[in-house]
Design an enzyme around this catalytic site. Structure first.
Site, PDB file in Angstrom:
ATOM      1  N   GLU A 181     -72.957   6.014-132.413  1.00  0.00           N
ATOM      2  CA  GLU A 181     -74.173   6.532-131.785  1.00  0.00           C
ATOM      3  C   GLU A 181     -74.838   7.633-132.616  1.00  0.00           C
ATOM      4  O   GLU A 181     -75.477   8.537-132.068  1.00  0.00           O
ATOM      5  CB  GLU A 181     -73.864   7.043-130.368  1.00  0.00           C
ATOM      6  CG  GLU A 181     -73.404   5.951-129.424  1.00  0.00           C
ATOM      7  CD  GLU A 181     -73.145   6.433-127.999  1.00  0.00           C
ATOM      8  OE1 GLU A 181     -72.822   7.624-127.832  1.00  0.00           O
ATOM      9  OE2 GLU A 181     -73.274   5.634-127.065  1.00  0.00           O
ATOM     10  N   GLU A 230     -71.701  -1.254-125.790  1.00  0.00           N
ATOM     11  CA  GLU A 230     -71.299  -0.502-124.605  1.00  0.00           C
ATOM     12  C   GLU A 230     -72.224  -0.851-123.449  1.00  0.00           C
ATOM     13  O   GLU A 230     -73.332  -0.305-123.343  1.00  0.00           O
ATOM     14  CB  GLU A 230     -71.325   1.012-124.857  1.00  0.00           C
ATOM     15  CG  GLU A 230     -70.202   1.502-125.751  1.00  0.00           C
ATOM     16  CD  GLU A 230     -70.120   3.027-125.802  1.00  0.00           C
ATOM     17  OE1 GLU A 230     -70.740   3.687-124.935  1.00  0.00           O
ATOM     18  OE2 GLU A 230     -69.448   3.548-126.716  1.00  0.00           O
TER      19      GLU A 230
END
Length: 1645
Positions: free
Chosen positions: A182, A251
Site C-alpha cells: 500500500e 484485500e
C-alpha cells in the site's frame, strides 16, 4: 542396496509424494492466472499464522478449503521473526514454513506477502524497533540503511522458502509473492525518493528469482513486471496499470477491526458477496478476503494505536475458528457459482448490456461452442429490478445485488438472497468446573519509581517507543522539583503527551490518570496537586496501547511525553517548565522484570487475604483453574477488570480493557446491506465493553492445573472473572423458495428440537423470527422429520415439501427455521471409546518403589539396564533410531541430563526447541516402550561447557555456586521446578502414566563436598528437601553422595561399582554411571574400553547385588557449537559407546553387552527375590548363587577377578567351567553356561569413510579475512585498568576476548624487548603494532602457560593486542566455576635489557568480546556480506580467515562427516548450524598406542588408546537434518592457519564385518540395511589369531571353513552360523582346545 529393495523404496517414495510434486509454472494474462497451462480464477483468504496457533492451523486451513478457497494468504511479520537484529525466531506459531506446508498438504495454494511493512493493524506495521533506532535510517524511502536491512530480511524469507521448496516453481504451494504494501497510498509524501524506492523494491524482488509473479498492492505506477493490485471494500472499478496484467483484489475487506472504546463493526454477507460478484463480473481474476480468519493479537502485537486484542474482523471464520454463519456459507455458495463459469471467465468473449438505473448484464461467451455465463447486477442502492431477458427468462434482482446465471438462463446465485444457515454461539460455563476462582495478589513494586529512582537520566523528555525499544508498554518519567512555601500551594500539574495512557504521582501519591482515543491519541493532562516546601518527586507512568501501523511517516509519530511540555502552573498562571529538568527513566514494570506472569515464578510477593482488593491500581492477580472440558474454544471473561495484560500458563493472551466502553449511540437492531459499506455502518455492541471476552487457545492449556495472571493497571475487580467455552447453541436458516437449505451442527452435536419453522413470508432474524401473513401448515413437522436427531440435514425449500401456503399469492416465499443443538450421549460414548483406544503405552499411574534387591514397578520386581543418550548431542531426527537401537540392545531405560545453560541462556528466557526439546525426547522413549531416567542436576559435569551452568548465574551479585548460598539455591530451585513442572504438564512421570521412573538432583557432589565445609553439608540437605518437595511420585537419587539424606538413594559412578554399598540398607544398589569408555581431548590419543572389560564390570556388579546399571554413555554423540567443556574436550563425544558418535552400532561392544543383558535377565526373578550364597575358590575366583529354596531354582555367577591367571572350576554335578582371567561366567540353573564376559561372540564391524561417487570431492572456496582493523589499533568496546577474567567478561557468548593497550617507549627502551604474558588459557595470539608475533596454547593437563616472544617496538606509542581464546570451560572439581580463564591478573610485562621490567597489568586495557566475523554472522549462508573474496586458490596458512564453500549432500542415508585434515583450529558451520570447534592440527602424542589391548586388569583412560601421532579429531559429524537436498554451505573460521583445499565430505559406511566366536555358540553376522554380504575375505574354524582386518590361520583349520560360511552368508544381509564341528567337521591338531571361528566378510550396497 539390492535391486528389490530399491524398487520398494521407489514405490514408497512415489506413494508419499506431496500434492505439488514437480515444478509448477505460474504465469498470467489479463484474464487469468495460468497454472501449468490451466487458466484459473483464484479465491484466496488471509489467515495470519501468528494470530492463531499451530494446533489451530490445520482446522482453519481445512475450513477455508471447505469454504471454496483455492489459496491461503499471509503476511510475514518482521518484528516477531527478528526481534533483535540478526537473532531470528521461527518457532511455535511463528513457523510460517510449517504453515505453508500444511497449506500444501491440504491441496491449496499459498500467497506470500513479505512486505516487510505489513500494516495489518499490527504493532508498528511489523517493523522491529531496533530498525528505527539504527543510525541515519529513514524507513520506507530511498535510504541505503533501510534498504539494506529490508533486503536482508526479504532474502532470508525467500531463501527459507526456497530451502523448503515452497515456491510453485520448485513444486511448492506459493504461486504469488508481494513486496512492499500500500505504498502508493502515501508515496507522494516521499517525493522523488519514494519513486526511487519503489523502483528499487521491484528490482530487488525480481532479483530474488523465485519463479512466480510478484505483486504490489495499491501501487498504480508499479514498475514492470510487478502486478499492481487493489485493496478496499470494492475493487470492481479497478484497472491494472498494464493491460497484460490480471485484475487482482488483494484485500477484499470482509469486515473491519475493533478499536478500544469503539463499537463492533460488521459487514453483511450480502454486501461481501456483492463486492466479490461485481469484481468478477467486471473482469476480476483474483480475490483475497482480508481477513478469512482474523484471530487474536496475542501479547503486544496489536497496533493502531488502540487496536483491540481481538482481531475477529467479522471474517468468515471467527476469532476462535468457528464458522461465522451465514457469511462463510454464503460465500462458499458464491465461489461454487462463479467457478461454474471459470472456463468462460478466463477465456471468453465479453459483452455488456445496460438496462438503466445501474442494472447491467455482463456475458462471457464462447462463440464457437455457444457456451455462455452471465452476471446480472443491480448496483442501485434502493430500487429492486425485474429484468426480462426474453428467451433467457425473467429475473428479480434486489437492489445492490448480483445474480449469477449459468448458461445465462439459470439463476444459480444471488448475492442478496442468503440461503446459508446462521449460527448463534453462546459463552457456556463448564458444568463440571466451578466458575469462582481463588485469587492471590501482589502490588506492583513501585518504591524505586515513586522515589524517582530510574535506570538512566536525560535532560529532556524522551520519545517512548525508541527509549523502551518497545520491550514494554510502560515507561517511567521521573524528576524532582524544589519549591518554597509560597510556591507549594494552588499548583496544577500540566502534562502534554503523545499518548496513549498517563498515570501521575506526586510525592508517592497517585493523583490521576487519563488516556486518549484512536482518533486523538495526544491529550493534555491537568490536575491540581499538593507540593511541599523543599524537594518534590514527580513520577509519570506513560503506557502505550499498540504503536502506529499506517500512514506516511507513521514510524516517526511520537509516543509518550516526548517534548512535553510538563509544567507546574501556579497562582496567576505563573508557570514552571520542567521539560528540560533532569529526568530519570525506567523501562517497564518491576513485575515484568520479576516475571510475575510466569507460573513457575516462586516470588514471595504474592499475598492471600480474606478479601481480595478490588479497585486497586497497578496490581497483579493470580488464580489457578482447570481447563473447561471438551474441545470448544475457551475464553476468559474479564468483565469488571479495568485495563492491563493477561497471561495463561505464561502465554500472553494480550491486553485487556473491558472498562473502556463503546459509545451508546449508533447501533440498530437491523442493518441494511444496500449501499457502499463503511466501518461505522452496521455496528453493534453500543454501550458495552469494546472487548469483554479474551481467547485462550486450547494449546495454551494443560490437562491439570492452569494459571491465570492479570496485571491490572487502572483498578478492577477480578471476582467475576471466569472461563467459558464458545459453543454452538442455535442454528437458523432463512432460505428462498426453490433452493436447498442445509443445516449442520458442530462435530458431536445433534439437532434436538425445532424452535421455529415457517414456510411463507416470515420476518425477523435468527433469535427473533415471527410468522408473516402466510405460513404452510407442514412447516414445523417437515423440518422435524428432516432434522431432529441428526447432525446435519437438507431441506428442499418448495411447495413440494411444505404444500401450499395460503395467503402468499405471487410472492417469492421463504423458509425461516431456528433449531436448538445439543451434545448427543452416543457421540460422547464414541469419543470416550476413541480416547481409550489412543492411550499411550504407559496409560495409567505407575507405582515405582524399591527395596535393597529390586526396583519395583507396579509390584513387579525388576533389575534395570539403562543407557545415557543426551538429547542435545544428537538431533530430533536421530532420536527414534538411537532409542530403537538401545531397545534392540536390551536396555530397559534411557537416561539423560538436563542442560541448564542451553535451556536458559539468558535469565528467564527459555529454549526448548529443536534438539533441546527434552519433552519430545522422553515421549519418544515412551513410544518405544522404554522407561526414562531424568537427571536434572542442574549441575551436570558431563564434559559439558561450565558443567551446564549458564554464565549469567555466575555473574549474579553475592552468588556462590553449589553451596549453601541463597541466591544460588533460589535460581537452582526455580530451574528445577520449571523442568519438573514441564514434565508434569506432559505427564512424563511414572506416577502420571509417563516413562520417567527415577530422577536425580545434584551430581557427584560427594566427591568434592569436603571442600565446602559445613555449608556443603547444609546445601546437600537442602537439595534433598527441595527435590522431595517437588512431589513427582518417583524415587530421587544422588550419585556419589555417601551421606545422601533420606529418602534420597545414593548411587555409584565409575568404571567398577561391584564393591559399592548404599548408605541405607533398604536402598537398591545402583550404578548410575558405568563409564563404558572415555571422552576425547584435543592433543590426546583416543581412549577405548574393551567389550570384555565393559561386560565384566556389569556382570560383577549384578553378581554382587546390583539392581540398576546405566551405561555412561550408550550414545555419546557430538558437542555441537561451543558446548564442549573440559577445557580441551574434543567436539566428538563418541565415548567409545555402544552406539558411535553417528549412531552406528559399535561392534562388538553393542552386541556383546546385548547378549550380557539377555543372560542376566534370565535370572531376574531370582536376582531380585532369591537367597544369596557365595563360595570362594581362591585366587579371586568366586561363585555367587541366587536360589529359591522352595522351587529349587538357581542362577549363578562364576567370576575370576585375577588379572592374569585363567581358572578351570569343577562344580561337581553342575559341571566343569573354564573361566578366563578377569571374566565372569553366567550359569543359568547354575549348570549351563549362557555367557562369559571374556568370550566375545558378537560380530565386529569396520566402518570406512567413503566418498560419494556422484559428488566431486573438490570444493570451490571463497574467503574473507577476519576484520581486525579496530582491534589491531587498540579500539575496543570498553576499558578497565586491570586484566579481566575472560568468561565473566564475555558472558561466554564467544570463545574470543581481545585485550588491548598502548605503551609509550623512548628510543633506548624500544630494543631487545621480550613480551611476557602469563595466562590462564587456553590459547593466546599476540600482535604488536598490527603485526602478528606468535601464538601458544596450553593442554588439558596444563591450562596455565607463559608466552614469551622477542618483539620490536618503536619510539613513541605502541599498540599491544592480545587475543585470548577459550576451548571450553571447566566442568568438574571443587570451585571449578571460579577457575580463571584468559589473561586475568597477568602479569603482562615487557622485559628489556638487564631484565628491566615494565609491568603493563595495571595499564588501561581496552576490551572487545568476540570476532567481527561472528558479529557480522559470516557463518550464516544467508549473509550477503560483500567481504567474501574469490581467488584461483584460496589462501593457505592464513591466520584469522573465514572460508566458505557450497556442496551437495552425499547421497544415501549413511551418516555424513566432513574431513578437515589440513585445517588448523577454529569453528565450523553447515547451513548456519555450528558443528563445533575443529583442531586437526593438534596431534596426539606418538607414544602409548599398541596394536593389541589386554582387556584384563582394571581399566583407566590411558589404557588401550589408539590414534597416536594423528590429529585428535579429523572427522566432524554433519547430521543429515542439517543438510538440504540441493545446495548446502560450509563455513570455516580458521584461527591458526590451515589449507582448505583437501576438505571434503564423506559418509561413514559399513565395509567389513567380522566374527570371532567360541565353539558351541551361534555367530550372527549382519550388514546395514540395504547391504548384502558380497564375499568371504577370511574364515577359519580352529585356532585362528589376530583381529578383524588382520586374521591369520593358526595350527589347525577345518577344511570346510570358507565353503560353509559362503553357503550360509553370501548374498544375504544377515546370516547365522552354528560354530561347531557339526557345521565345519573335525579339525586336526585341535584336540583339547576350545576352538573358535574367525570370519571376515565384505558388505556392499
Amino acid at each position: 542396496m539390492e535391486s528389490n529393495t530399491r524398487i520398494k523404496i521407489l514405490l514408497l517414495l512415489s506413494l508419499s509424494i506431496p500434492l505439488f510434486c514437480s515444478s509448477i509454472g505460474v504465469t498470467y494474462d489479463s484474464n487469468a492466472i495460468i497454472i501449468n497451462g490451466q487458466r484459473r480464477i483464484i479465491f484466496s483468504g488471509a489467515i495470519h499464522y501468528p494470530r492463531s496457533t499451530p494446533e489451530m492451523w490445520p482446522d482453519l486451513i481445512q475450513k477455508a478449503k471447505d469454504g471454496g478457497l483455492d489459496a491461503i494468504e499471509t503476511y510475514v511479520f518482521w518484528d516477531i521473526h527478528e526481534p533483535v537484529r540478526r537473532q531470528y525466531d521461527f518457532a511455535g506459531n511463528l513457523d510460517f514454513i510449517k504453515f505453508f506446508k500444511l497449506i500444501q498438504e491440504a491441496g491449496l495454494y499459498g500467497v506470500l506477502r513479505i512486505g516487510p511493512y505489513v500494516c495489518a493493524e499490527w504493532n508498528y506495521g511489523g517493523f522491529p524497533m531496533w530498525l528505527k533506532n539504527m543510525p541515519d535510517i529513514e524507513l520506507r524511502t530511498n535510504n541505503e540503511v533501510y534498504k539494506n536491512e529490508m533486503q536482508i530480511f526479504t532474502t532470508k524469507i525467500v531463501n527459507m522458502c526456497k530451502e523448503e521448496k515452497l515456491f510453485a516453481s520448485q513444486g511448492g504451494p506459493i504461486i504469488i509473492a508481494q513486496i512492499e504494501n500500500e505504498y502508493g497510498n502515501i508515496m507522494s509524501h516521499y517525493g522523488d525518493a519514494g519513486k526511487a524506492y519503489i523502483n528499487w523494491c521491484a528490482q530487488m524482488a525480481q532479483a530474488q528469482n523465485i519463479g512466480i509473479p510478484w505483486i504490489m498492492c495499491q501501487q498504480s505506477d508499479a514498475p514492470q513486471p510487478m502486478i499492481n493490485t487493489c485493496n478496499g471494500y470494492y475493487c470492481d472499478q479497478f484497472t491494472p496499470n498494464n493491460p497484460k496484467s490480471p485484475k487482482m483484489f488483494t484485500e477484499n475487506w470482509i469486515g473491519w477491526f475493533k478499536t478500544w472504546g469503539e463499537r463492533d463493526p460488521h459487514r453483511t454477507a450480502e454486501d461481501s458477496a456483492f463486492s466479490v460478484a461485481r469484481f468478477f463480473q467486471l473482469g476480476g481474476v483474483f480475490n483475497n478476503y482480508y481477513m478469512y480468519h482474523g484471530g487474536t493479537n496475542f501479547g503486544r502485537t496489536a497496533g493502531g494505536p488502540y487496536i483491540t486484542t481481538s482481531y475477529d474482523y467479522d471474517a468468515p471464520l471467527d476469532e476462535y475458528g468457528n464458522l461465522n454463519q451465514p457469511k462463510w456459507g454464503h460465500l462458499k455458495q458464491l465461489h461454487a457459482a462463479i467457478k461454474l463459469g471459470e472456463k468462460l471467465l478466463t477465456n471468453g468473449t465479453v459483452t455488456t448490456k445496460e438496462f438503466g438505473n445501474n442494472v447491467n448484464l455482463t456475458m462471457y461467451s464462447n462463440n464457437s461452442t455457444g457456451e455462455r455465463f452471465c452476471f446480472l447486477s443491480n448496483a442501485d442502492e434502493s430500487r429492486d429490478a425485474t429484468i426480462d431477458l426474453q428467451t433467457d427468462g425473467k429475473y428479480f434482482v434486489p437492489a445492490w445485488s448480483v445474480t449469477i446465471l449459468d448458461g445465462c438462463n439459470k439463476e444459480v446465485f444471488n448475492t442478496a438472497k442468503v440461503n446459508a444457515q446462521t449460527t448463534l454461539l453462546v459463552k457456556k460455563q463448564d458444568e463440571h468446573r466451578s466458575a469462582q476462582l481463588t485469587w492471590t495478589w501482589a502490588p506492583e513494586p513501585m518504591r524505586d519509581t515513586l522515589q524517582g529512582k530510574g535506570r538512566f537520566r536525560a535532560r529532556q523528555l524522551l520519545e517512548q517507543k525508541q527509549t523502551t525499544v518497545d520491550v514494554s508498554d510502560y515507561l517511567w518519567y521521573m524528576t524532582t522539583v524544589d519549591v518554597d512555601e509560597s510556591s507549594s500551594k494552588n499548583v496544577v500539574l500540566h502534562v502534554n503527551t503523545s499518548g496513549h495512557v498517563l498515570h501521575a504521582f506526586v510525592n508517592k501519591k497517585f493523583i490521576g490518570y487519563q488516556w486518549g482515543t484512536a482518533e486523538e491519541p495526544e491529550f493534555t493532562f491537568e490536575k491540581p496537586i499538593s507540593l511541599k516546601p523543599g524537594t518534590n518527586v514527580i513520577t509519570l507512568l506513560s503506557a502505550t496501547v499498540g504503536l502506529q501501523n499506517y500512514g506516511e511517516f507513521f514510524d516517526s509519530q511520537p509516543t509518550g511525553i516526548v517534548g512535553g511540555p510538563v509544567q507546574l502552573i501556579g497562582d496567576n498562571n505563573v508557570t514552571t517548565d520542567l521539560s528540560s529538568n533532569v529526568w530519570s527513566y525506567k523501562v517497564g514494570l518491576n513485575g515484568e522484570a520479576k516475571r510475575l506472569f510466569d507460573p513457575l515464578n516462586n516470588s514471595s510477593g504474592w499475598r492471600t487475604t480474606k478479601q481480595l482488593p478490588a479497585g486497586r491500581r497497578t496490581t497483579w492477580y493470580k488464580a489457578n483453574f482447570k481447563a473447561p472440558s471438551g474441545t470448544d474454544p475457551v475464553v476468559v471473561d474479564l468483565q469488571g477488570m479495568g485495563k492491563g495484560q493477561a497471561w495463561v500458563n505464561g502465554h500472553s493472551i494480550g491486553r485487556f480493557w473491558p472498562s473502556f466502553q463503546a459509545n451508546v449511540d449508533g447501533c440498530s437492531e437491523t442493518c441494511d446491506y444496500r449501499g457502499a459499506y463503511e466501518a461505522d455502518k452496521c455496528v453493534t455492541n453500543c454501550g458495552y465493553p469494546s472487548q469483554r471476552w479474551y481467547h485462550v487457545p486450547r494449546s495454551f492449556l494443560k490437562s491439570d492445573t492452569n494459571t491465570l495472571v492479570l496485571f491490572e493497571e487502572l483498578g478492577g475487580n477480578p471476582h467475576n472473572v471466569s472461563f467459558k467455552t464458545t459453543t454452538l447453541d442455535t442454528v437458523c436458516g432463512n432460505a428462498y423458495e426453490n433452493s436447498i437449505l442445509e443445516l449442520s451442527c458442530n462435530q458431536g452435536q445433534t439437532i434436538s428440537d425445532i424452535q421455529f419453522a415457517s414456510f411463507g413470508d416470515p420476518s425477523g432474524k435468527c433469535g427473533s423470527f415471527t410468522k408473516g401473513n402466510c405460513d404452510a401448515r407442514l412447516s414445523v413437522s417437515q423440518v422435524e422429520k428432516a432434522c431432529v436427531g441428526k447432525d446435519a440435514c437438507s431441506i428442499d425449500v418448495s411447495t413440494r415439501t411444505f404444500g401450499s401456503a395460503d395467503g402468499c399469492g405471487n410472492i417469492t416465499k421463504r423458509l425461516a427455521v431456528q433449531v436448538h443443538v445439543i451434545m448427543e450421549s452416543n457421540i460422547r460414548i464414541k469419543i470416550l471409546l476413541l480416547l481409550s483406544l489412543s492411550l499411550p503405552l504407559f496409560c495409567s499411574s505407575i507405582e515405582v518403589t524399591y527395596d535393597s534387591n529390586a526396583i519395583i514397578i507396579n509390584g513387579e520386581r525388576r533389575i534395570i539396564f539403562s543407557g545415557a543418550i543426551h538429547y542435545p548431542r544428537s538431533t530430533p531426527e536421530m532420536w527414534p533410531d538411537l532409542i530403537q537401537k538401545a531397545k534392540d540392545g536390551g536396555l530397559d531405560a534411557i537416561e539423560t541430563y538436563i542442560f541448564w545453560d542451553i535451556h536458559e541462556p539468558v535469565r528467564r528466557q527459555y529454549d526448548f526447541t529443536g534438539n533441546l526439546d527434552f519433552i519430545k525426547f522422553f515421549k519418544l522413549i515412551q513410544e518405544a516402550g522404554l522407561y526414562g531416567v531424568l537427571r536434572i542436576g542442574p549441575y551436570v559435569c558431563a564434559e559439558w561447557n561450565y558443567g551446564g551452568f549458564p554464565m549469567w548465574l555466575k555473574n549474579m551479585p553475592d552468588i556462590e555456586l553449589r553451596t549453601n548460598n541463597e541466591v544460588y539455591k533460589n535460581e537452582m530451585q526455580i530451574f528445577t521446578t520449571k523442568i519438573v513442572n514441564m514434565c508434569k504438564e506432559a505427564k512424563l512421570f511414572a506416577k502420571q502414566g509417563g516413562p520417567i521412573i527415577i530422577a536425580q538432583i545434584e551430581n557427584e557432589y560427594g566427591n568434592i563436598m569436603s571442600h565446602y565445609g559445613d555449608a556443603g553439608k547444609a546445601y546437600i540437605n537442602w537439595c534433598a528437601q527441595m527435590a522431595q518437595a517437588q512431589n513427582i511420585g518417583v524415587p530421587w537419587i544422588m550419585c556419589q553422595q555417601s551421606d545422601a539424606p533420606q529418602p534420597m538413594i545414593n548411587t555409584c559412578n565409575g568404571y567398577y561399582c561391584d564393591q559399592f554399598t548404599p548408605n541405607n540398607p533398604k536402598s537398591p544398589k545402583m550404578f548410575t554411571e558405568n563409564w563404558i569408555g572415555w571422552f576425547k581431548k584435543w592433543g590426546e590419543s583416543d581412549p577405548h574400553r574393551t567389550a570384555e572389560d565393559s561386560a565384566f564390570s556389569v556382570a560383577r556388579f549384578f553378581q554382587l547385588g546390583g539392581v540398576f546399571n546405566n551405561y555412561y554413555m550408550y550414545h555419546g554423540g557430538t558437542n555441537f557449537g561451543r558446548t564442549a567443556g573440559g577445557p580441551y574436550i574434543a567436539t566428538s563425544y563418541d565415548y567409545d559407546a555402544p552406539l558411535d558418535e553417528y549412531g552406528n552400532l559399535n561392534q562388538p561392544k553393542w552386541g556383546h553387552v546385548k547378549q550380557l543383558h539377555a543372560a542376566i535377565k534370565l535370572g531376574e526373578k531370582l536376582l531380585t527375590n532369591g537367597t544369596v550364597t557365595t563360595r570362594e575358590f581362591g585366587n579371586n575366583v568366586n561363585l555367587t548363587m541366587y536360589s529359591n529354596n522352595s522351587t529349587g531354582e538357581r542362577f549363578c555367577f562364576l567370576s575370576n577377578a585375577d588379572e592374569s591367571r585363567d581358572a578351570t572350576i569343577d562344580l561337581q554335578t553342575d559341571g566343569k567351567y573354564f573361566v578366563p582371567a578377569w571374566s565372569v561366567t553366567i550359569l543359568d540353573g547354575c549348570n549351563k553356561e549362557v555367557f562369559n564376559t571374556a568370550k566375545v561372540n558378537a560380530q565386529t564391524t569396520l566402518l570406512v569413510k567413503k566418498q560419494d561417487e556422484h559428488r566431486s570431492a573438490q570444493l570451490t572456496w571463497t574467503w574473507a579475512p577476519e576484520p581486525m582493523r579496530d582491534t589491531l589499533q587498540g579500539k575496543g568496546r570498553f576499558r578497565a585498568r586491570q586484566l579481566l577474567e575472560q568468561k565473566q567478561t564475555t558472558l561466554d557468548v564467544s570463545d574470543y576476548l581481545w585485550y588491548m593497550t598502548t605503551i609509550d617507549v623512548d628510543e633506548s627502551s624500544s630494543k631487545n624487548v621480550v613480551l611476557h604474558v602469563n595466562t590462564s588459557g587456553h590459547v593466546l595470539h599476540a600482535f604488536i603494532n598490527k603485526k602478528f608475533i606468535g601464538y601458544q596454547w596450553g593442554t588439558a593437563g596444563e591450562l596455565n602457560f607463559t608466552f614469551e616472544k622477542p618483539i620490536s617496538l618503536k619510539p613513541g606509542a605502541n599498540v599491544i593486542t592480545l587475543l585470548s581464546a577459550t576451548v571450553g570451560l571447566p566442568n568438574y572439581g571443587e570451585f571449578f566455576d571460579s577457575q580463571p580463564t584468559g589473561i586475568v591478573g597477568g602479569p603482562i610485562q615487557l622485559i628489556g635489557d638487564n631484565n628491566v621490567t615494565t609491568d603493563l597489568s595495571s595499564n588501561v586495557w581496552s576490551y572487545k568480546v568476540g570476532l567481527n566475523g561472528e558479529a557480522k554472522r559470516l557463518f550464516d549462508p544467508l549473509n550477503n556480506s560483500s567481504g567474501w573474496r574469490t581467488t584461483k586458490q584460496p589462501p593457505a596458512g592464513r591466520r584469522m580467515t573465514w572460508y566458505k564453500a557450497t556442496f551437495k549432500a552425499p547421497s544415501g542415508t549413511d551418516p555424513v562427516v566432513v574431513d578437515l585434515q589440513g585445517m588448523g583450529k577454529g569453528q565450523a558451520w553447515v547451513n548456519g548450524h555450528s558443528i563445533g570447534r575443529f583442531w586437526p592440527s593438534f596431534q596426539a602424542n606418538v607414544d602409548g598406542c599398541s596394536e593389541t589391548c589386554n582387556y584384563r586388569g582394571a581399566y583407566e583412560a590411558d589404557k588401550c588408546v589408539t590414534n597416536c601421532g594423528n590429529p585428535s579429531q579429523r572427522w566432524y559429524h554433519v547430521p543429515r537434518s542439517f543438510l538440504k537436498s540441493d545446495t548446502n554451505t560450509l563455513v570455516l573460521f580458521e584461527e591458526l592457519g590451515g589449507n582448505p583445499q583437501n576438505v571434503s565430505f564423506k559418509t561413514t559406511t559399513l565395509d567389513t564385518v567380522c566374527g570371532n566366536a567360541y565353539e558351541n555358540s551361534i555367530l550372527e553376522l549382519s550388514c546395514n540395511e540395504g547391504q548384502t554380504i558380497s564375499d568371504i575375505q577370511f574364515a577359519s574354524f580352529g585356532d585362528p589369531s589376530g583381529k578383524c582386518g588382520s586374521f591369520t590361520k593358526g595350527n589347525c583349520d577345518a577344511r570346510l571353513s570358507v565353503s560353509q560360511v559362503e553357503k550360509a552368508c553370501v548374498g544375504r544381509d544377515t546370516c547365522s552360523i552354528d560354530v561347531s564341528e557339526q557345521t565345519f567337521g573335525s579339525t586336526e591338531s585341535c584336540s583339547n582346545i576350545t576352538k573358535r571361528l574367525a570370519v571376515q566378510v565384505s558388505c556392499e550396497s
